[in-house]
Design a protein around this motif. Structure first.
Motif, PDB file in Angstrom:
ATOM      1  N   THR A 181       7.070   7.380  47.492  1.00 29.28           N
ATOM      2  CA  THR A 181       5.790   7.869  45.764  1.00 29.28           C
ATOM      3  C   THR A 181       5.983   6.915  44.681  1.00 29.28           C
ATOM      4  O   THR A 181       5.417   7.405  44.048  1.00 29.28           O
TER       5      THR A 181
ATOM      6  N   LEU B 114      -2.478  14.613  42.124  1.00 31.31           N
ATOM      7  CA  LEU B 114      -1.000  14.585  43.179  1.00 31.31           C
ATOM      8  C   LEU B 114      -0.042  13.854  43.115  1.00 31.31           C
ATOM      9  O   LEU B 114       1.152  13.430  42.620  1.00 31.31           O
ATOM     10  N   GLU B 115      -0.982  12.723  42.489  1.00 32.55           N
ATOM     11  CA  GLU B 115      -0.182  11.318  41.522  1.00 32.55           C
ATOM     12  C   GLU B 115       0.998  11.371  40.077  1.00 32.55           C
ATOM     13  O   GLU B 115       2.123  11.710  40.064  1.00 32.55           O
ATOM     14  N   ARG B 116       0.394  12.016  39.810  1.00 32.48           N
ATOM     15  CA  ARG B 116       0.756  13.154  38.387  1.00 32.48           C
ATOM     16  C   ARG B 116       1.679  13.900  38.935  1.00 32.48           C
ATOM     17  O   ARG B 116       3.403  13.731  38.702  1.00 32.48           O
ATOM     18  N   ARG B 117       1.439  14.436  39.898  1.00 33.56           N
ATOM     19  CA  ARG B 117       3.031  15.865  40.586  1.00 33.56           C
ATOM     20  C   ARG B 117       3.005  16.021  41.220  1.00 33.56           C
ATOM     21  O   ARG B 117       1.621  16.480  42.209  1.00 33.56           O
TER      22      ARG B 117
ATOM     23  N   ALA C  57       2.267  17.237  46.016  1.00 33.52           N
ATOM     24  CA  ALA C  57       2.663  18.527  45.893  1.00 33.52           C
ATOM     25  C   ALA C  57       4.038  18.272  47.104  1.00 33.52           C
ATOM     26  O   ALA C  57       4.003  17.697  47.827  1.00 33.52           O
TER      27      ALA C  57
ATOM     28  N   VAL D  24       6.886  15.554  50.708  1.00 37.90           N
ATOM     29  CA  VAL D  24       6.248  15.978  49.294  1.00 37.90           C
ATOM     30  C   VAL D  24       5.514  14.967  49.626  1.00 37.90           C
ATOM     31  O   VAL D  24       5.070  13.478  50.489  1.00 37.90           O
TER      32      VAL D  24
ATOM     33  N   ASP E  52       2.478  12.089  47.640  1.00 40.02           N
ATOM     34  CA  ASP E  52       0.813  12.282  46.240  1.00 40.02           C
ATOM     35  C   ASP E  52       0.080  11.707  46.382  1.00 40.02           C
ATOM     36  O   ASP E  52      -0.782  11.658  47.273  1.00 40.02           O
TER      37      ASP E  52
ATOM     38  N   GLY F 156      -1.325  23.471  46.336  1.00 37.35           N
ATOM     39  CA  GLY F 156      -0.593  23.162  46.377  1.00 37.35           C
ATOM     40  C   GLY F 156       0.724  23.056  46.954  1.00 37.35           C
ATOM     41  O   GLY F 156       1.775  23.220  47.486  1.00 37.35           O
TER      42      GLY F 156
END
Length: 526
Positions: free
Chosen positions: A155, A303-306, A308, A321, A323, A354
């Motif tokens: 990521t 998604l770059e911050r958090r 899924a 995941v 990102d 999510g």
């Protein structure tokens, strides 16, 4: 080039498609080298209706007695031998897609671009050859399996940065890839992977099969191989079809502009998905509240911050995941295939909730990209490009091209930026590749098939290809998709009349498939 085609078996047809000369001068088209005739291919059964064999060719045709390369070949015999026309050779693109894998999978992939119809299979022996450095023909390796798996799950890429990382990091990664390629195979072999040698290999295979001429179908990168063959051996062409053609002048002469135009083409297909989603409305396409483009950009940033989480899908993708960078690449690939538009809708909608499982599954399976992804296919793709391309060694030229690409294609341009950097540091200079215009002078008229919204090879390239070839007819397929034959009855009829009867359609013919939809669960063309 994402071209053809790996498939996501439980979901839909996956489409994807889609530099060198650090020093020295490239050659014009040379005379055919004097090489002793090849031995006939010894065929053995290798599957239902299939035969496999090996063809040995010189690594360098200027040194016929030197090192050899063993090429994997496969043949599907004509199902109506009494009406057999001859042998049909094909290249499914990439570069880096194994033709033998494509031929083996063909019965299970109806409706995929480049899939031959029953009339063609009845009347031709269809022969696949993995190009040198691809698939079972000494496929190029630059990473270990562990390194490849680690890169695929990473990521680290930042979708907001050209190339996904700061320039020093990109340079280090490009150098590591190039050095890995040189560590796994000899630089002289890497330098031999140019398309002119692939065309010569194809002619060796023709001779080994005892054919006077060839019938040829190429898609994506296969449309570089075809004109190269027709230019080197025009009197040995019976008929040729070029589907989703590459601008061969850009391919050999200006790879940075080539990548820029690919980025613009991909951006247009993603914009087409946004337009369709907005037009069909949230009841059909529940991505955003009437502004799917803004919702997509917000989702990528979120998604770059958090990232899924994504569940494992047995046999297809491990748990992981998704990102922002992965989602952008997923959308780029899926938006370019009209059959995947409904799947993309569901992937984005569930990612908004999510759940990254479907987006991750698409990302792991859309593996042939014109901008490179961390797979073995990408390593072979890069090696062929670097043997063919005239790539600037000056990093400043890549930086200027990256700025142009992002300006022309704000989302996808970041993916194109710096993606030729490995060829700028490539350890195997190829100073005798063919760079003369590929006109096919003396060959029969060629059918050129271009998609109006092709995500990898824009329609302007089809127009340029038809203009560059001495004799060509252009057929246009409206709508989105990389490759047209096998996906639309109008195109199929024109291509098959060309292959079977050497009867080309009228110049300027246009085929219009049903309009694509973003509706989840929709049947393509239904």
């Amino acid at each position: 080039m994402p071209a053809p085609y790996r498939r996501l078996r439980p979901l839909a047809v996956l489409a994807a498609a889609v530099a060198l000369a650090l020093t020295g001068c490239a050659a014009a088209v040379p005379a055919a080298p004097a090489v002793p005739p090849p031995d006939p291919v010894t065929w053995t059964g290798c599957g239902p209706g299939l035969e496999c064999g090996t063809l040995e060719v010189p690594q360098e045709y200027t040194d016929p007695g030197g090192p050899r390369v063993a090429l994997a070949v496969m043949r599907h015999r004509a199902t109506d031998p009494q009406r057999r026309i001859g042998t049909l050779f094909f290249n499914p693109g990439g570069p880096g897609v194994a033709a033998t894998d494509t031929l083996r999978a063909m019965p299970a992939t109806p409706g995929a671009p480049g899939t031959f119809g029953p009339d063609v299979l009845a009347r031709f022996d269809v022969v696949a050859m993995d190009p040198r450095g691809v698939g079972a023909s000494s496929g190029v390796r630059c990473r270990t399996d562990a390194e490849r798996a680690e890169a695929a799950a990473s990521t680290a890429a930042d979708p907001a940065l050209p190339g996904g990382a700061p320039l020093p990091t990109l340079l280090a990664e490009a150098t590591a890839l190039a050095e890995g390629c040189a560590a796994h195979q000899a630089p002289a072999f890497l330098a031999s992977l140019s398309t002119d040698n692939v065309a010569r290999d194809l002619d060796r295979l023709r001779a080994a099969l005892g054919e006077e001429t060839i019938t040829y179908y190429g898609i994506s990168y296969g449309t570089v191989v075809g004109p190269m063959y027709a230019t080197l051996f025009p009197d040995r062409v019976r008929q040729m079809v070029l589907d989703a053609p590459v601008d061969t002048t850009l391919w050999t002469g200006d790879p940075l502009e080539f990548l820029d135009e690919v980025a613009v083409a991909s951006e247009r297909t993603l914009d087409a998905w946004f337009d369709a989603c907005r037009t069909e409305g949230t009841a059909v396409c529940p991505v955003g509240d009437g502004d799917p483009a803004a919702a997509f950009d917000a989702l990528v940033a979120g998604l770059e911050r958090r990232p899924a989480p994504a569940r494992a899908v047995e046999g297809l993708a491990p748990a992981g995941v998704v990102d922002g960078a992965m989602l952008l690449e997923t959308a780029r690939g899926a938006a370019g295939d009209r059959t995947l538009w409904p799947v993309l809708t569901t992937a984005l909608a569930t990612a908004q909730q999510g759940d990254g499982t479907l987006a991750h599954l698409l990302y792991r399976n859309l593996t042939v990209s014109p901008f490179g992804v961390p797979t073995a296919t990408q390593e072979q793709h890069t090696a062929v490009r670097c043997a063919d391309w005239t790539t600037p060694a000056d990093v400043a030229a890549h930086t200027a091209a990256a700025e142009r690409a992002v300006g022309h294609a704000p989302r996808i341009g970041t993916r194109a930026a710096y993606s030729a950097l490995a060829c700028a540091v490539w350890p195997a200079p190829n100073t005798d590749r063919v760079i003369a215009p590929l006109t096919g002078a003396g060959a029969p008229p060629t059918l050129v098939v271009g998609g109006r919204l092709d995500p990898v090879t824009p329609h302007t390239w089809a127009e340029r290809t038809a203009d560059t070839l001495e004799q060509a007819v252009l057929l246009t397929r409206e709508g989105v998709g990389h490759g047209s034959y096998g996906t639309d009855p109008c195109v199929d009829a024109a291509v098959e009349a060309t292959l079977l009867d050497t009867t080309l359609p009228a110049a300027g013919t246009v085929c219009t498939p049903p309009q694509a939809t973003t509706r989840p669960g929709a049947v393509p063309g239904g």
